[in-house]
Design a protein around this motif. Structure first.
Motif, short mmCIF file in Angstrom:
data_model
loop_
_atom_site.label_atom_id
_atom_site.label_comp_id
_atom_site.label_asym_id
_atom_site.label_seq_id
_atom_site.Cartn_x
_atom_site.Cartn_y
_atom_site.Cartn_z
N ALA A 7 0.84 -1.20 0.00
CA ALA A 7 0.00 0.00 0.00
C ALA A 7 0.87 1.25 0.00
N THR A 8 0.44 2.29 -0.71
CA THR A 8 1.14 3.58 -0.72
C THR A 8 0.11 4.67 -0.47
N PRO A 9 0.55 5.89 -0.15
CA PRO A 9 -0.40 6.97 0.09
C PRO A 9 -1.27 7.23 -1.15
N GLY A 10 -2.47 7.74 -0.92
CA GLY A 10 -3.36 8.07 -2.03
C GLY A 10 -4.21 6.90 -2.47
N GLY A 11 -4.10 5.78 -1.76
CA GLY A 11 -4.96 4.65 -2.08
C GLY A 11 -4.41 3.76 -3.18
N PHE A 12 -3.25 4.11 -3.72
CA PHE A 12 -2.65 3.26 -4.74
C PHE A 12 -1.87 2.13 -4.07
N ILE A 13 -1.86 0.99 -4.70
CA ILE A 13 -1.15 -0.18 -4.18
C ILE A 13 -0.11 -0.60 -5.22
N LYS A 14 1.12 -0.76 -4.76
CA LYS A 14 2.18 -1.20 -5.68
C LYS A 14 1.98 -2.68 -5.98
N VAL A 15 1.83 -3.00 -7.26
CA VAL A 15 1.55 -4.39 -7.62
C VAL A 15 2.72 -5.06 -8.33
N GLY A 16 3.77 -4.31 -8.62
CA GLY A 16 4.92 -4.91 -9.27
C GLY A 16 5.72 -3.86 -9.99
N GLN A 17 6.63 -4.32 -10.82
CA GLN A 17 7.50 -3.42 -11.55
C GLN A 17 7.36 -3.68 -13.04
N THR A 18 7.69 -2.65 -13.82
CA THR A 18 7.53 -2.78 -15.27
C THR A 18 8.37 -3.94 -15.81
N PRO A 43 -1.05 -3.70 -26.56
CA PRO A 43 -0.19 -4.02 -27.70
C PRO A 43 -0.17 -2.91 -28.75
N LYS A 44 -1.24 -2.09 -28.80
CA LYS A 44 -1.30 -1.04 -29.82
C LYS A 44 -0.66 0.25 -29.35
N ASN A 45 -0.43 0.37 -28.05
CA ASN A 45 0.15 1.59 -27.50
C ASN A 45 0.92 1.22 -26.24
N ALA A 46 2.22 0.94 -26.42
CA ALA A 46 3.01 0.35 -25.35
C ALA A 46 3.11 1.24 -24.11
N ASP A 47 2.78 2.54 -24.25
CA ASP A 47 2.82 3.42 -23.08
C ASP A 47 1.60 3.25 -22.19
N THR A 48 0.60 2.57 -22.70
CA THR A 48 -0.66 2.44 -21.95
C THR A 48 -0.73 1.08 -21.27
N LYS A 102 -1.08 3.79 -12.50
CA LYS A 102 -0.03 4.73 -12.86
C LYS A 102 1.32 4.07 -12.65
N VAL A 103 2.32 4.64 -13.33
CA VAL A 103 3.68 4.13 -13.22
C VAL A 103 4.54 5.24 -12.64
N GLU A 104 5.28 4.91 -11.59
CA GLU A 104 6.22 5.87 -11.00
C GLU A 104 7.59 5.23 -11.01
N GLY A 105 8.49 5.77 -11.80
CA GLY A 105 9.78 5.10 -11.98
C GLY A 105 9.48 3.79 -12.68
N ASP A 106 9.85 2.67 -12.04
CA ASP A 106 9.48 1.39 -12.63
C ASP A 106 8.44 0.66 -11.77
N ALA A 107 7.84 1.39 -10.83
CA ALA A 107 6.81 0.78 -9.99
C ALA A 107 5.43 0.95 -10.63
N ILE A 108 4.66 -0.12 -10.64
CA ILE A 108 3.29 -0.07 -11.16
C ILE A 108 2.33 0.02 -9.98
N LEU A 109 1.50 1.07 -10.00
CA LEU A 109 0.59 1.34 -8.88
C LEU A 109 -0.85 1.29 -9.36
N VAL A 110 -1.69 0.60 -8.59
CA VAL A 110 -3.09 0.42 -8.96
C VAL A 110 -3.96 0.87 -7.80
N LYS A 111 -5.06 1.58 -8.16
CA LYS A 111 -6.00 2.01 -7.14
C LYS A 111 -7.29 1.21 -7.29
N PRO A 112 -7.58 0.33 -6.35
CA PRO A 112 -8.77 -0.50 -6.47
C PRO A 112 -10.06 0.30 -6.28
#
Ligand code: FES
Length: 112
Positions: A7-18, A43-48, A102-112
């Motif tokens: 868990a991180t502030p703002g309700g986002f949870i780190k679920v892994g790394q890119t 697959p059509k937009n690797a940034d997403t 959202k992605v911060e650095g190489d951390a992937i964060l998800v807000k349930p």
């Protein structure tokens, strides 16, 4: 072993790394309790990235990413979803539930 969700502030949870995402094609992680998240790269937009509830909207079976066909598949009755969770093939008629991501650095964060 899969890294644990954090868990991180703002309700986002780190679920892994890119790197995990790109190595395995997807991240499947428990957010809290029985709530899971499936993270895939578009697959059509690797940034997403898409964060989806991997529970089929037909009758609730678990779905998973299929690397070869680049879509999300439910083995129970064959429903198929596009990487953003929309229905590509029934019997499911509703899209998969999605979460903020959202992605911060190489951390992937998800807000349930
Ligand atoms: Fe997924 Fe029926 S529960 S297709």
């Amino acid at each position: 072993p899969a890294p644990k969700a954090e868990a991180t502030p703002g309700g986002f949870i780190k679920v892994g790394q890119t790197q995990d995402l790109d190595k395995n094609g997807r991240i499947l992680q428990t957010l809290k309790g029985n709530q899971k998240v499936l993270v895939v790269r578009d697959p059509k937009n690797a940034d997403t990235l898409h964060a989806l509830n991997p529970t089929c909207t037909h009758q609730g079976c678990p779905v998973d990413w299929k690397q070869d066909s680049q879509d999300i598949f439910c083995a129970c009755h064959g429903s198929t979803y596009t990487p953003d969770g929309a229905v590509a093939k029934g019997p499911a008629s509703e899209p998969l539930e999605s979460y903020d991501i959202k992605v911060e650095g190489d951390a992937i964060l998800v807000k349930p």
